[in-house]
Design a protein around this motif. Structure first.
Motif, PDB file in Angstrom:
ATOM      1  N   THR A 233       0.824  -1.224   0.000  1.00 15.02           N
ATOM      2  CA  THR A 233       0.000   0.000   0.000  1.00 15.02           C
ATOM      3  C   THR A 233       0.855   1.271   0.000  1.00 15.02           C
ATOM      4  OG1 THR A 233      -0.096  -0.044   2.429  1.00 15.02           O
ATOM      5  CG2 THR A 233      -1.871  -1.164   1.223  1.00 15.02           C
ATOM      6  N   LEU A 234       2.098   1.182  -0.407  1.00 11.67           N
ATOM      7  CA  LEU A 234       2.970   2.359  -0.372  1.00 11.67           C
ATOM      8  C   LEU A 234       2.457   3.467  -1.281  1.00 11.67           C
ATOM      9  CD1 LEU A 234       5.605   3.671   0.581  1.00 11.67           C
ATOM     10  CD2 LEU A 234       6.766   2.546  -1.332  1.00 11.67           C
ATOM     11  N   SER A 235       1.936   3.110  -2.434  1.00  9.68           N
ATOM     12  CA  SER A 235       1.470   4.130  -3.387  1.00  9.68           C
ATOM     13  C   SER A 235       0.270   4.902  -2.866  1.00  9.68           C
ATOM     14  CB  SER A 235       1.115   3.473  -4.723  1.00  9.68           C
ATOM     15  OG  SER A 235       0.065   2.531  -4.564  1.00  9.68           O
ATOM     16  N   GLU A 236      -0.408   4.375  -1.829  1.00 14.17           N
ATOM     17  CA  GLU A 236      -1.558   5.067  -1.271  1.00 14.17           C
ATOM     18  C   GLU A 236      -1.152   6.181  -0.307  1.00 14.17           C
ATOM     19  OE1 GLU A 236      -4.069   2.138   0.444  1.00 14.17           O
ATOM     20  OE2 GLU A 236      -4.354   1.028  -1.445  1.00 14.17           O
ATOM     21  N   ARG A 237       0.135   6.320  -0.047  1.00 16.20           N
ATOM     22  CA  ARG A 237       0.615   7.387   0.841  1.00 16.20           C
ATOM     23  C   ARG A 237       0.846   8.699   0.086  1.00 16.20           C
ATOM     24  NH1 ARG A 237      -1.002   3.887   3.495  1.00 16.20           N
ATOM     25  NH2 ARG A 237      -0.112   3.014   5.411  1.00 16.20           N
ATOM     26  N   VAL A 238       0.726   8.679  -1.251  1.00 18.43           N
ATOM     27  CA  VAL A 238       0.855   9.892  -2.059  1.00 18.43           C
ATOM     28  C   VAL A 238      -0.314   9.945  -3.040  1.00 18.43           C
ATOM     29  CG1 VAL A 238       3.365   9.916  -1.876  1.00 18.43           C
ATOM     30  CG2 VAL A 238       2.276   8.740  -3.793  1.00 18.43           C
ATOM     31  N   ASN A 239      -0.495  11.103  -3.623  1.00 21.93           N
ATOM     32  CA  ASN A 239      -1.536  11.239  -4.642  1.00 21.93           C
ATOM     33  C   ASN A 239      -1.091  10.512  -5.909  1.00 21.93           C
ATOM     34  OD1 ASN A 239      -3.360  12.924  -3.139  1.00 21.93           O
ATOM     35  ND2 ASN A 239      -1.924  14.622  -3.466  1.00 21.93           N
ATOM     36  N   LYS A 240      -1.861   9.527  -6.311  1.00 25.99           N
ATOM     37  CA  LYS A 240      -1.488   8.731  -7.479  1.00 25.99           C
ATOM     38  C   LYS A 240      -1.562   9.561  -8.754  1.00 25.99           C
ATOM     39  CE  LYS A 240      -2.601   4.026  -5.993  1.00 25.99           C
ATOM     40  NZ  LYS A 240      -3.372   2.793  -6.315  1.00 25.99           N
ATOM     41  N   GLN A 241      -0.546   9.403  -9.567  1.00 24.40           N
ATOM     42  CA  GLN A 241      -0.494  10.082 -10.857  1.00 24.40           C
ATOM     43  C   GLN A 241      -0.442   9.089 -12.011  1.00 24.40           C
ATOM     44  OE1 GLN A 241       2.990  12.492 -10.404  1.00 24.40           O
ATOM     45  NE2 GLN A 241       2.140  13.687  -8.712  1.00 24.40           N
ATOM     46  N   THR A 242      -0.420   7.807 -11.685  1.00 20.21           N
ATOM     47  CA  THR A 242      -0.380   6.769 -12.702  1.00 20.21           C
ATOM     48  C   THR A 242      -0.896   5.465 -12.110  1.00 20.21           C
ATOM     49  OG1 THR A 242       1.067   5.495 -14.186  1.00 20.21           O
ATOM     50  CG2 THR A 242       1.986   6.188 -12.089  1.00 20.21           C
ATOM     51  N   ARG A 243      -1.365   4.616 -12.982  1.00 16.13           N
ATOM     52  CA  ARG A 243      -1.825   3.298 -12.548  1.00 16.13           C
ATOM     53  C   ARG A 243      -0.756   2.236 -12.784  1.00 16.13           C
ATOM     54  NH1 ARG A 243      -7.356   2.860 -11.922  1.00 16.13           N
ATOM     55  NH2 ARG A 243      -7.261   0.642 -12.466  1.00 16.13           N
ATOM     56  N   THR A 245       2.582  -0.097 -12.331  1.00 15.62           N
ATOM     57  CA  THR A 245       3.144  -0.806 -11.190  1.00 15.62           C
ATOM     58  C   THR A 245       4.504  -1.397 -11.583  1.00 15.62           C
ATOM     59  OG1 THR A 245       2.122  -2.929 -11.789  1.00 15.62           O
ATOM     60  CG2 THR A 245       0.815  -1.412 -10.428  1.00 15.62           C
ATOM     61  N   VAL A 246       5.081  -2.119 -10.652  1.00 17.65           N
ATOM     62  CA  VAL A 246       6.371  -2.767 -10.928  1.00 17.65           C
ATOM     63  C   VAL A 246       6.249  -3.735 -12.112  1.00 17.65           C
ATOM     64  CG1 VAL A 246       7.287  -2.543  -8.588  1.00 17.65           C
ATOM     65  CG2 VAL A 246       5.806  -4.487  -9.148  1.00 17.65           C
ATOM     66  N   ARG A 247       5.065  -4.318 -12.306  1.00 23.63           N
ATOM     67  CA  ARG A 247       4.868  -5.236 -13.435  1.00 23.63           C
ATOM     68  C   ARG A 247       5.005  -4.491 -14.760  1.00 23.63           C
ATOM     69  NH1 ARG A 247       6.301  -9.536 -14.179  1.00 23.63           N
ATOM     70  NH2 ARG A 247       5.573  -9.986 -12.064  1.00 23.63           N
ATOM     71  N   ASP A 248       4.504  -3.275 -14.829  1.00 13.36           N
ATOM     72  CA  ASP A 248       4.640  -2.485 -16.057  1.00 13.36           C
ATOM     73  C   ASP A 248       6.108  -2.133 -16.331  1.00 13.36           C
ATOM     74  OD1 ASP A 248       1.753  -2.109 -16.759  1.00 13.36           O
ATOM     75  OD2 ASP A 248       1.731  -1.134 -14.801  1.00 13.36           O
ATOM     76  N   VAL A 249       6.865  -1.879 -15.271  1.00 16.41           N
ATOM     77  CA  VAL A 249       8.290  -1.586 -15.461  1.00 16.41           C
ATOM     78  C   VAL A 249       9.009  -2.789 -16.034  1.00 16.41           C
ATOM     79  CG1 VAL A 249      10.434  -0.979 -14.282  1.00 16.41           C
ATOM     80  CG2 VAL A 249       8.290   0.135 -13.623  1.00 16.41           C
ATOM     81  N   LEU A 276       7.056   3.855  -6.763  1.00 16.00           N
ATOM     82  CA  LEU A 276       6.668   2.834  -7.734  1.00 16.00           C
ATOM     83  C   LEU A 276       5.798   1.809  -7.022  1.00 16.00           C
ATOM     84  CD1 LEU A 276       6.896   1.601 -10.565  1.00 16.00           C
ATOM     85  CD2 LEU A 276       9.004   0.469  -9.828  1.00 16.00           C
ATOM     86  N   ALA A 277       4.555   1.700  -7.470  1.00 14.47           N
ATOM     87  CA  ALA A 277       3.578   0.855  -6.779  1.00 14.47           C
ATOM     88  C   ALA A 277       3.802  -0.622  -7.072  1.00 14.47           C
ATOM     89  CB  ALA A 277       2.160   1.261  -7.201  1.00 14.47           C
ATOM     90  N   SER A 278       3.272  -1.448  -6.179  1.00 15.07           N
ATOM     91  CA  SER A 278       3.295  -2.898  -6.394  1.00 15.07           C
ATOM     92  C   SER A 278       2.038  -3.309  -7.153  1.00 15.07           C
ATOM     93  CB  SER A 278       3.359  -3.633  -5.052  1.00 15.07           C
ATOM     94  OG  SER A 278       2.163  -3.386  -4.309  1.00 15.07           O
ATOM     95  N   ASP A 279       1.990  -4.586  -7.525  1.00 17.07           N
ATOM     96  CA  ASP A 279       0.815  -5.093  -8.235  1.00 17.07           C
ATOM     97  C   ASP A 279      -0.394  -5.064  -7.315  1.00 17.07           C
ATOM     98  OD1 ASP A 279       2.119  -5.647 -10.652  1.00 17.07           O
ATOM     99  OD2 ASP A 279       2.878  -7.534  -9.867  1.00 17.07           O
ATOM    100  N   THR A 280      -1.518  -4.633  -7.883  1.00 16.19           N
ATOM    101  CA  THR A 280      -2.749  -4.588  -7.104  1.00 16.19           C
ATOM    102  C   THR A 280      -3.559  -5.862  -7.212  1.00 16.19           C
ATOM    103  OG1 THR A 280      -3.865  -3.526  -8.977  1.00 16.19           O
ATOM    104  CG2 THR A 280      -2.915  -2.091  -7.283  1.00 16.19           C
ATOM    105  N   ASP A 281      -3.293  -6.646  -8.233  1.00 16.77           N
ATOM    106  CA  ASP A 281      -4.007  -7.905  -8.407  1.00 16.77           C
ATOM    107  C   ASP A 281      -3.281  -8.992  -7.625  1.00 16.77           C
ATOM    108  OD1 ASP A 281      -5.305 -10.180  -9.198  1.00 16.77           O
ATOM    109  OD2 ASP A 281      -5.322  -9.688 -11.343  1.00 16.77           O
ATOM    110  N   PRO A 282      -3.925  -9.603  -6.620  1.00 17.44           N
ATOM    111  CA  PRO A 282      -3.251 -10.641  -5.824  1.00 17.44           C
ATOM    112  C   PRO A 282      -2.749 -11.799  -6.669  1.00 17.44           C
ATOM    113  CG  PRO A 282      -5.281  -9.953  -4.777  1.00 17.44           C
ATOM    114  CD  PRO A 282      -5.288  -9.342  -6.130  1.00 17.44           C
ATOM    115  N   LEU A 283      -3.413 -12.104  -7.763  1.00 14.65           N
ATOM    116  CA  LEU A 283      -2.982 -13.215  -8.600  1.00 14.65           C
ATOM    117  C   LEU A 283      -1.669 -12.898  -9.323  1.00 14.65           C
ATOM    118  CD1 LEU A 283      -6.410 -14.302 -10.131  1.00 14.65           C
ATOM    119  CD2 LEU A 283      -5.192 -15.280  -8.166  1.00 14.65           C
TER     120      LEU A 283
END
Length: 439
Positions: A233-243, A245-249, A276-283
């Motif tokens: 949930t690190l990305s929830e500590r700032v205002n998100k500017q993108t969707r 995640t590390v998977r996209d990188v 840089l956010a983590s994956d939001t999909d648990p799968l």
């Protein structure tokens, strides 16, 4: 009138005039004794006289030359002979080769300002960052900065800028802290994982606070990567500017050519901290493994000076292994309860048992006092325990913004919370190697 002269070879003889002598010489007068001996002498006569050699002049001992064969030579006695050309064989004295180890060069990268004023300089090339205003400008009425602090600035104003008391003690402490946090690094990015074996102790909050304090005081780039494989949930500590995640990188890594490409995949807060956010999909989050983390870390190392990693609670996960292999220092987060402190200590034990003892001795423990049960335990005893194992301990106080678990506004934090975050940042920076040679 003729002058009478005395004949030397006839003592007692009467004096004769010059005319008498001439007549005697031509035979007009009877010969005198000795004339027969003179007649018997030849017309030319050679006489050899053996003279004793002239004594050699005495030469002072300090002026006597010493030859190679250690025989004294008297410069006052020189034998002169007919000029001739003589070949002389000169044999050079034998020399013995002795291998002497050359002393190690002395490198001094820490010359003081006083040394530089005396004309001394460092033996290593200096970077451009060494050309600071404090070093180059002479402090006088024109160049001395305007003082900060209520009373000091008031005095400076009412005296028409003639009396400058300098900054207040509080301002000087803040600037000193900024200077500690702004330590310059050479030779690539520095990696700092934030980890613990128990969830819910504020690990993600501490990561955000540390990153904001670093980004606010430093001029270079800071990034915090959420490497939690269990939906961080690190990305929830700032205002998100993108969707993204590390998977996209990982997916777009071959097409990322520069920093501009990378910034489209991160969110940036008011302090310039990139997250840089983590994956939001648990799968999908379980698919983020060691190899994926290395791809993300390699890209982050190209564009950032300090890389923070918010690790998950699964300490034996493959991502944790890759994180620790890159770590230059670590932050262990502990709550204020008995079991939280015990699990944090067990984390240190696991690290020591797996070959990370150096990281443990250089570690910082962030003691989050906002967790439940903190008011029931002796925090001094918890700190005393960790002081025997790690380098420093920092208390993180309770703050309503942090307790809400939502977006953190760094400028709106309580002064005590902000001071704790800056203290944590300065201690972490002090434990990082200045250059890769110091690692």
């Amino acid at each position: 009138m003729s002058e009478k002269r005395k004949v030397d070879d006839a003592p007692g003889q009467l004096l004769q005039t010059d005319e008498e002598l001439v007549e005697q010489y031509h035979g007009e007068l009877p010969p005198t004794p000795g004339d027969d001996l003179a007649a018997a002498l030849p017309e030319s006569l050679s006489i050899t006289v053996d003279l004793p050699p002239a004594p050699a002049p005495e030469v002072p001992a300090e002026e006597v030359a010493v030859a190679i064969d250690e025989v004294s030579v008297n410069p006052g006695h020189v034998e002169v002979s007919e000029p001739s050309t003589t070949s002389v064989d000169i044999v050079a004295p034998s020399t013995t080769s002795v291998d002497v180890a050359a002393p190690a060069p002395v490198v001094d990268n820490s010359l003081s300002r006083r040394d530089r004023l005396r004309g001394e300089h460092s033996s290593d090339p200096e970077s451009a960052a060494m050309l600071t205003a404090d070093r180059l400008l002479d402090v006088n009425r024109k160049t001395r900065p305007v003082p900060e602090g209520g009373w000091n600035r008031f005095v400076y104003t009412v005296t028409f800028k003639t009396l400058n008391l300098g900054d207040s003690a509080k301002v000087r402490a803040r600037k000193e802290m900024d200077q500690r946090i702004s330590k310059v690094f050479e030779g690539g990015a520095r990696f700092v994982p934030i980890l613990t074996r128990k969830g819910g102790v504020g690990k993600t909050t501490v990561t955000a606070l540390l990153g904001m304090a670093l980004a606010d005081a430093r001029e270079d780039r800071i990034i915090a990567i959420d490497a939690n494989p269990d939906r961080g949930t690190l990305s929830e500590r700032v205002n998100k500017q993108t969707r993204a995640t590390v998977r996209d990188v990982v997916t777009k890594a071959p097409s990322i050519q520069g920093f501009t490409d990378f910034t489209t995949l991160v969110s940036r807060d008011e302090t310039r901290l990139d997250i840089l956010a983590s994956d939001t999909d648990p799968l999908l989050s379980e698919a983020f493994d060691e190899n994926d983390y290395n791809v993300v870390a390699d890209l982050a190392a190209r564009f950032y000076s300090i890389v923070l990693t918010d690790c998950g609670t699964g300490i034996v996960h493959s991502v944790m292994r890759a994180t620790l292999q890159r770590a230059d220092s670590i932050v262990i987060v502990s709550g204020g309860s008995v079991d939280e402190a015990r699990l944090a200590s067990e984390t240190l034990t696991w690290l020591e048992a797996n070959g990370y003892g150096d990281l443990v001795r250089n570690a910082i423990v962030a003691l989050n006092t906002a967790t439940q049960g903190t008011n029931l335990v002796k925090l001094e005893e918890i700190e005393s325990h960790f002081q025997s194992r790690v380098r420093e301990i920092v208390r993180i106080p309770y703050d309503p913004q942090l307790a809400a678990g939502s977006v953190v506004s760094y400028k709106d934090l309580k002064p005590l919370t902000k001071d704790a975050a800056r203290t944590l940042a300065s201690l972490v920076v002090e434990g990082l190697p200045t250059s890769r040679r110091d690692a």
